[in-house]
Design a protein around this motif. Structure first.
Motif, PDB file in Angstrom:
ATOM      1  N   TYR A  22      11.477  26.524   4.495  1.00  0.00           N
ATOM      2  CA  TYR A  22      10.578  25.403   4.190  1.00  0.00           C
ATOM      3  C   TYR A  22      10.301  24.577   5.433  1.00  0.00           C
ATOM      4  CZ  TYR A  22       9.510  20.550   3.212  1.00  0.00           C
ATOM      5  OH  TYR A  22       8.962  19.301   3.269  1.00  0.00           O
ATOM      6  N   HIS A  67       2.118  20.848   8.566  1.00  0.00           N
ATOM      7  CA  HIS A  67       1.998  19.438   8.196  1.00  0.00           C
ATOM      8  C   HIS A  67       0.641  18.895   8.662  1.00  0.00           C
ATOM      9  CE1 HIS A  67       2.821  15.239   7.518  1.00  0.00           C
ATOM     10  NE2 HIS A  67       3.878  15.595   6.828  1.00  0.00           N
ATOM     11  N   HIS A 115      -2.644   3.151  10.864  1.00  0.00           N
ATOM     12  CA  HIS A 115      -2.904   4.574  10.615  1.00  0.00           C
ATOM     13  C   HIS A 115      -1.783   5.435  11.203  1.00  0.00           C
ATOM     14  CE1 HIS A 115      -4.930   8.483  10.881  1.00  0.00           C
ATOM     15  NE2 HIS A 115      -4.551   8.498  12.142  1.00  0.00           N
ATOM     16  N   ARG A 166       0.820  -1.217   0.000  1.00  0.00           N
ATOM     17  CA  ARG A 166       0.000   0.000   0.000  1.00  0.00           C
ATOM     18  C   ARG A 166       0.849   1.260   0.000  1.00  0.00           C
ATOM     19  NH1 ARG A 166      -2.983  -2.896  -0.797  1.00  0.00           N
ATOM     20  NH2 ARG A 166      -4.958  -3.659   0.036  1.00  0.00           N
ATOM     21  N   GLU A 167       1.832   1.257   0.882  1.00  0.00           N
ATOM     22  CA  GLU A 167       2.580   2.490   1.129  1.00  0.00           C
ATOM     23  C   GLU A 167       3.919   2.516   0.407  1.00  0.00           C
ATOM     24  OE1 GLU A 167       1.142   5.005   2.953  1.00  0.00           O
ATOM     25  OE2 GLU A 167      -0.587   3.667   2.889  1.00  0.00           O
ATOM     26  N   GLU A 168       4.156   1.511  -0.409  1.00  0.00           N
ATOM     27  CA  GLU A 168       5.444   1.384  -1.078  1.00  0.00           C
ATOM     28  C   GLU A 168       6.595   1.471  -0.092  1.00  0.00           C
ATOM     29  OE1 GLU A 168       5.009   4.379  -4.170  1.00  0.00           O
ATOM     30  OE2 GLU A 168       4.787   2.778  -5.618  1.00  0.00           O
ATOM     31  N   ASP A 223      -0.463  16.126   9.369  1.00  0.00           N
ATOM     32  CA  ASP A 223      -0.481  15.110  10.420  1.00  0.00           C
ATOM     33  C   ASP A 223      -0.258  15.715  11.799  1.00  0.00           C
ATOM     34  OD1 ASP A 223      -0.981  12.576   9.172  1.00  0.00           O
ATOM     35  OD2 ASP A 223       0.888  12.895   8.082  1.00  0.00           O
ATOM     36  N   ARG A 269       4.937   9.565   6.892  1.00  0.00           N
ATOM     37  CA  ARG A 269       4.795  10.865   6.205  1.00  0.00           C
ATOM     38  C   ARG A 269       5.606  11.940   6.918  1.00  0.00           C
ATOM     39  NH1 ARG A 269      -0.912   9.407   5.388  1.00  0.00           N
ATOM     40  NH2 ARG A 269      -1.400  10.394   7.364  1.00  0.00           N
ATOM     41  N   LEU A 270       5.531  11.952   8.252  1.00  0.00           N
ATOM     42  CA  LEU A 270       6.252  12.979   9.011  1.00  0.00           C
ATOM     43  C   LEU A 270       7.759  12.840   8.818  1.00  0.00           C
ATOM     44  CD1 LEU A 270       4.082  12.885  12.236  1.00  0.00           C
ATOM     45  CD2 LEU A 270       4.438  14.904  10.806  1.00  0.00           C
ATOM     46  N   GLN A 306       1.416   5.113   9.186  1.00  0.00           N
ATOM     47  CA  GLN A 306       1.402   5.929   7.973  1.00  0.00           C
ATOM     48  C   GLN A 306       1.707   7.385   8.293  1.00  0.00           C
ATOM     49  OE1 GLN A 306      -2.492   4.875   6.669  1.00  0.00           O
ATOM     50  NE2 GLN A 306      -1.823   2.961   5.755  1.00  0.00           N
ATOM     51  N   ARG A 307       1.130   7.868   9.396  1.00  0.00           N
ATOM     52  CA  ARG A 307       1.403   9.255   9.781  1.00  0.00           C
ATOM     53  C   ARG A 307       2.881   9.429  10.098  1.00  0.00           C
ATOM     54  NH1 ARG A 307      -3.528  11.595  13.492  1.00  0.00           N
ATOM     55  NH2 ARG A 307      -2.312  13.495  13.383  1.00  0.00           N
ATOM     56  N   HIS A 332       8.356  13.837  -3.462  1.00  0.00           N
ATOM     57  CA  HIS A 332       8.512  14.282  -2.084  1.00  0.00           C
ATOM     58  C   HIS A 332       7.276  14.095  -1.232  1.00  0.00           C
ATOM     59  CE1 HIS A 332      10.947  16.096   0.901  1.00  0.00           C
ATOM     60  NE2 HIS A 332       9.992  16.935   1.212  1.00  0.00           N
ATOM     61  N   LEU A 372       7.089  12.618  18.508  1.00  0.00           N
ATOM     62  CA  LEU A 372       5.989  13.372  17.902  1.00  0.00           C
ATOM     63  C   LEU A 372       4.700  12.539  17.905  1.00  0.00           C
ATOM     64  CD1 LEU A 372       5.330  16.001  16.521  1.00  0.00           C
ATOM     65  CD2 LEU A 372       6.303  15.141  14.416  1.00  0.00           C
ATOM     66  N   ARG A 411       9.336  11.526   6.312  1.00  0.00           N
ATOM     67  CA  ARG A 411       9.697  11.858   4.940  1.00  0.00           C
ATOM     68  C   ARG A 411       9.573  13.371   4.679  1.00  0.00           C
ATOM     69  NH1 ARG A 411       5.343   9.535   1.378  1.00  0.00           N
ATOM     70  NH2 ARG A 411       4.340  11.381   2.202  1.00  0.00           N
ATOM     71  N   ASP A 412       8.444  13.949   5.081  1.00  0.00           N
ATOM     72  CA  ASP A 412       8.179  15.346   4.728  1.00  0.00           C
ATOM     73  C   ASP A 412       8.996  16.331   5.560  1.00  0.00           C
ATOM     74  OD1 ASP A 412       6.354  14.378   2.948  1.00  0.00           O
ATOM     75  OD2 ASP A 412       4.616  14.722   4.227  1.00  0.00           O
ATOM     76  N   LEU A 413       9.230  15.990   6.818  1.00  0.00           N
ATOM     77  CA  LEU A 413       9.947  16.942   7.677  1.00  0.00           C
ATOM     78  C   LEU A 413      11.423  16.594   7.797  1.00  0.00           C
ATOM     79  CD1 LEU A 413       7.343  17.469  10.557  1.00  0.00           C
ATOM     80  CD2 LEU A 413       7.549  18.698   8.406  1.00  0.00           C
ATOM     81  N   ASP A 414      11.811  15.462   7.204  1.00  0.00           N
ATOM     82  CA  ASP A 414      13.206  15.065   7.207  1.00  0.00           C
ATOM     83  C   ASP A 414      13.754  15.014   8.632  1.00  0.00           C
ATOM     84  OD1 ASP A 414      15.610  14.340   6.145  1.00  0.00           O
ATOM     85  OD2 ASP A 414      16.279  16.389   5.721  1.00  0.00           O
TER      86      ASP A 414
END
Lengths: 104, 314
Positions: free
Chosen positions: B25, B33, A52, A16-18, B35, A59-60, A55-56, B95, A74, A62-65
């Motif tokens: 950024y 974000h 769930h 699903r999430e690769e 989430d 994402r966190l 997944q959050r 990204h 978090l 990946r997106d916030l590095d």
């Protein structure tokens, strides 16, 4: 009737999430998620609610590095915030049964 | 389409160096974000910020963007990429799930938007998972409940997004708790090509009950009683989730006192929680002169001061 599912297998989750298995291992290692059952990685089964949060977390990260320790903290705080907000709502409802409405 | 000023979105000037763009950024990404930030517009803001970073972090893409921006792009109310425009820097890292704006795609190519998250097996793209809130009444958690469900799904036809309505009958398993999520396989957004549909996730929300409050697996019910019932004791009928039960109130009971009724709470893994009846002493709305007189007699005879604690402190 559509049946509901409350569990997800590690292979479904990865597809699903690769995700790679190693990311799932990281999530378990940092105690962001714990499998419901399964002795080896391939047999792991997760609760859908846990999935769930996984997944959050992904994402966190990946997106916030940010690193996994920060993600784990978090997620703890976000879960605590959700619990507190639900508890707050419940207590307000209970309090409302004892207090009179304004102006009455 | 509207020209997006990525510098303005990140709150920086066009001559900012990459490390400072990253700083800007990160600051905004943390703030918006989805989430972390529960605000309704947080997701859109985050996407905008991430898109700006996606363009400005890459030297070649930034140079192309700057060129368009310099040659009037930002002054056009209705922006269109110049005829024959082709990006050399278009391909880049995925990204945030590739959900870019039309503006971005018109400059850097549409290939980004096709790469939605989910397994791509070469024959199509798996549909997206979606999550919706599912209100559940307390009464429905005691045993498996069948509930009708209606929701909208976006479908993509000839490059256009069109919502379709779906209705299902779903089984909510007994013992669900507030905040729990359950999954319906293949009921999400349809896949493209031969790829399977995404899943539908139901986020369980227990509907506030007019009578019962929830605390873990226990329930609470507030029982209004008259002052003389509190003083002398009484037998009262109290509702539970399934039926009514009789409860004995002991003489000299207090407001706020809790009486436990075993096994009348919510379903838990180990059985049923308990129901707590919380007493609330209630005064009548109005009283006759005769009753007033009786209260006066009572006040003299009882000689009760409920505020002795305050007086001791003074």
């Amino acid at each position: 009737m559509t049946s509901t599912i409350i569990q997800i297998t590690v292979s479904e989750l990865c597809e699903r999430e690769e995700l790679s298995r190693s990311v799932v291992v990281q999530l378990v290692h940092y105690d962001i998620a714990q499998p419901l059952a399964g002795s080896s990685i391939e047999d792991w089964i997760f609760d859908v609610t846990t999935a769930h949060w996984m997944q959050r977390a992904i994402r966190l990260q990946r997106d916030l590095d940010i690193d996994w320790i920060a993600v784990a903290m978090l997620i703890d705080l976000l879960q605590e915030r959700e619990q507190l907000s639900e508890e707050n709502q419940r207590l307000r409802q209970r309090l409302g049964r004892f207090l009179m409405e304004d102006g009455s | 389409m509207e020209f997006k000023d990525y510098y303005q979105i990140l709150g920086i000037s066009p001559d900012t160096e990459t490390p400072d763009i990253k700083k800007a950024y990160r600051k905004l990404a943390r703030k918006y974000h989805p989430d972390v930030n529960p605000e309704a517009d947080a997701e859109d803001k985050f996407k905008e910020v991430a898109e700006a970073w996606e363009v400005l972090k890459d030297k070649d893409r930034r140079a192309e963007y700057d060129e368009l921006r310099r040659y009037g792009g930002q002054r056009q109310a209705d922006f269109e990429a110049p005829p024959g425009w082709q990006s050399a820097a278009g391909n880049g890292s995925q990204h945030f799930g590739g959900d870019f704006s039309e503006f971005f795609n018109s400059i850097f190519g549409g290939q980004f938007n096709q790469e939605r998250p989910g397994a791509s097996d070469g024959f199509g793209i798996r549909g997206q998972d979606i999550e919706i809130e599912m209100p559940v009444f307390l009464e429905e958690t005691i045993s498996d409940a069948s509930k009708p469900l209606e929701y909208e799904l976006p479908t993509f036809e000839q490059g256009q997004t069109r919502p379709i309505r779906k209705s299902l009958k779903v089984t909510i398993p007994a013992g669900v708790v507030d905040g729990q999520r359950i999954r319906l396989r293949g009921q999400g957004v349809p896949g493209q090509g031969d790829a399977p549909a995404g899943d539908l996730y139901l986020h369980i929300r227990l509907v506030p009950h007019p009578v019962f409050d929830v605390e873990g697996h226990n329930l609470m019910v507030t029982v209004p009683i008259a002052p003389w019932e509190a003083a002398l004791g009484a037998k009262v009928t109290v509702p539970t989730l399934e039926s009514k039960i009789n409860l004995t109130i002991a003489p000299e009971s207090q407001s706020g006192q809790k009486l436990r009724v075993r096994g009348k709470g919510l379903l838990s893994k180990t059985g049923r929680g308990d129901l707590y009846a919380v007493l609330k002493v209630v005064m009548p709305d109005s009283t006759s002169a005769e009753v007033q007189e009786l209260w006066r007699t009572l006040a003299d005879k009882a000689a009760f001061n409920p505020r002795t604690q305050w007086e001791e402190k003074q």
